[in-house]
Design a protein around this motif. Structure first.
Motif, mmCIF file in Angstrom:
data_model
loop_
_atom_site.group_PDB
_atom_site.id
_atom_site.type_symbol
_atom_site.label_atom_id
_atom_site.label_comp_id
_atom_site.label_asym_id
_atom_site.label_seq_id
_atom_site.Cartn_x
_atom_site.Cartn_y
_atom_site.Cartn_z
ATOM 1 N N ALA A 93 0.828 -1.206 0.000
ATOM 2 C CA ALA A 93 0.000 0.000 0.000
ATOM 3 C C ALA A 93 0.867 1.263 0.000
ATOM 4 O O ALA A 93 0.586 2.226 -0.729
ATOM 5 N N LEU A 94 1.918 1.285 0.799
ATOM 6 C CA LEU A 94 2.798 2.457 0.832
ATOM 7 C C LEU A 94 3.541 2.640 -0.481
ATOM 8 O O LEU A 94 3.898 3.764 -0.845
ATOM 9 N N SER A 95 3.766 1.551 -1.191
ATOM 10 C CA SER A 95 4.512 1.635 -2.438
ATOM 11 C C SER A 95 3.649 2.019 -3.625
ATOM 12 O O SER A 95 4.067 2.798 -4.485
ATOM 13 N N ARG A 96 2.417 1.510 -3.679
ATOM 14 C CA ARG A 96 1.616 1.639 -4.893
ATOM 15 C C ARG A 96 0.462 2.646 -4.790
ATOM 16 O O ARG A 96 0.055 3.218 -5.791
ATOM 17 N N PHE A 97 -0.058 2.868 -3.600
ATOM 18 C CA PHE A 97 -1.249 3.707 -3.467
ATOM 19 C C PHE A 97 -0.876 5.125 -3.038
ATOM 20 O O PHE A 97 0.130 5.331 -2.348
ATOM 21 N N PHE A 107 6.109 8.060 8.596
ATOM 22 C CA PHE A 107 6.901 8.605 9.703
ATOM 23 C C PHE A 107 6.569 7.911 11.011
ATOM 24 O O PHE A 107 7.454 7.637 11.827
ATOM 25 N N LEU A 108 5.298 7.604 11.241
ATOM 26 C CA LEU A 108 4.913 6.926 12.470
ATOM 27 C C LEU A 108 5.522 5.533 12.564
ATOM 28 O O LEU A 108 5.865 5.068 13.653
ATOM 29 N N LEU A 109 5.646 4.885 11.407
ATOM 30 C CA LEU A 109 6.299 3.574 11.423
ATOM 31 C C LEU A 109 7.744 3.696 11.883
ATOM 32 O O LEU A 109 8.246 2.866 12.651
ATOM 33 N N TRP A 154 9.080 -1.262 5.797
ATOM 34 C CA TRP A 154 9.882 -0.338 4.995
ATOM 35 C C TRP A 154 10.879 -1.071 4.104
ATOM 36 O O TRP A 154 11.171 -0.636 2.988
ATOM 37 N N ILE A 155 11.397 -2.180 4.586
ATOM 38 C CA ILE A 155 12.310 -2.965 3.747
ATOM 39 C C ILE A 155 11.573 -3.502 2.520
ATOM 40 O O ILE A 155 12.065 -3.406 1.379
ATOM 41 N N LEU A 156 10.380 -4.044 2.739
ATOM 42 C CA LEU A 156 9.601 -4.590 1.616
ATOM 43 C C LEU A 156 9.104 -3.477 0.698
ATOM 44 O O LEU A 156 9.021 -3.665 -0.520
#
Length: 275
Positions: A93-97, A107-109, A154-156
């Motif tokens: 989701a963070l990568s594509r959306f 940032f929270l992660l 974040w690695i993925l």
């Protein structure tokens, strides 16, 4: 072409690095197989004494090392599997959306890694007490997973960023669903990164001490890290036993890493498009 001199220097440096890496394990083996008379001798014993192999037999018969290693394996494997399962979809989701608050979420992660485990033991203890998760290996797996999921996400995400969109578009044209694209297209392509992330999660669960010491109190549920630390006393420490357990505690983790490393290297050479 490299000259023979440069090749010799390169091999010498590699051997030095390998020696430095392997020496701690070798020294644990030597110490665990050293007699008490030679343990504190002026001249250190550099080779193991096979006659002292009974130290390992005594360790197996008088300690719960096998139970500790079993518990550590359960926690490490559980942390690894649960972390990967929970991190794949957020990473995608963070990568594509694109959505509102994406930057804040990322940032929270990262912010979850700013606090040490010791500061979170008390609130986690209170939460786990209310949920009846104290003194269980499942609760320990959940606590470790909470720390590994943000890092693995974040690695993925970085690996998924490198997956060409054309592959997903081709799968979508063939009628593949979004979940199918993630599981059947993206996951195989980022398999090397998954292997690396698995190593991180496994070692976190295998080596973790603070949560294992605080959240688990039963002797039968002790992990190897807690069991090993229990031999360090104020007045005396059985060095033979500590080193023997240290060897048995280290070898499974090393073997796991060597097994996964094969797949990491093999996966890096695999293409993402069928010929």
């Amino acid at each position: 072409m490299r000259s023979p001199t440069s090749q010799a220097i390169r091999m010498a440096l590699i051997l030095i690095l390998l020696s430095v890496s392997v020496f701690p394990i070798y020294w644990m083996v030597v110490t665990s197989l050293t007699s008490s008379a030679n343990l504190f001798a002026d001249t250190p014993q550099l080779l193991p004494d096979p006659a002292q192999a009974f130290n390992y037999a005594d360790t197996f018969s008088h300690t719960g090392v096998l139970v500790w290693l079993r518990n550590s394996a359960i926690v490490a494997i559980g942390t690894m599997v649960l972390s990967i399962l929970l991190a794949i979809l957020p990473a995608y989701a963070l990568s594509r959306f694109r959505f509102r608050g994406k930057g804040a979420l990322g940032f929270l992660l990262f912010a979850t890694q700013m606090l040490p485990e010791a500061m979170l033991v008390v609130p986690l203890y209170a939460i786990f007490a209310n949920l009846a998760l104290l003194d269980t290996l499942g609760g320990l797996i959940l606590a470790n997973t909470a720390f590994t999921v943000p890092v693995i996400t974040w690695i993925l995400k970085g690996a998924i960023d490198g997956v060409p969109m054309e592959i997903e578009e081709a799968a979508r044209v063939d009628g593949c669903s979004r979940i199918g694209i993630v599981l059947q297209v993206v996951v195989p392509v980022v398999a090397p990164t998954l292997a690396a992330a698995s190593v991180i999660a496994f070692f976190h669960g295998w080596n973790e001490y603070v949560f294992a010491q605080t959240l688990v109190s039963s002797q039968d549920l002790r992990t190897a890290s807690v069991g090993l630390a229990s031999f360090v006393g104020e007045l005396s420490t059985p060095i033979h036993t500590v080193m023997a357990i240290g060897v048995m505690y280290t070898l499974p983790a090393v073997l796991f890493y060597l097994m996964v490393q094969r797949y990491v290297v093999a996966g890096m050479t695999a293409g993402s498009v069928k010929g």
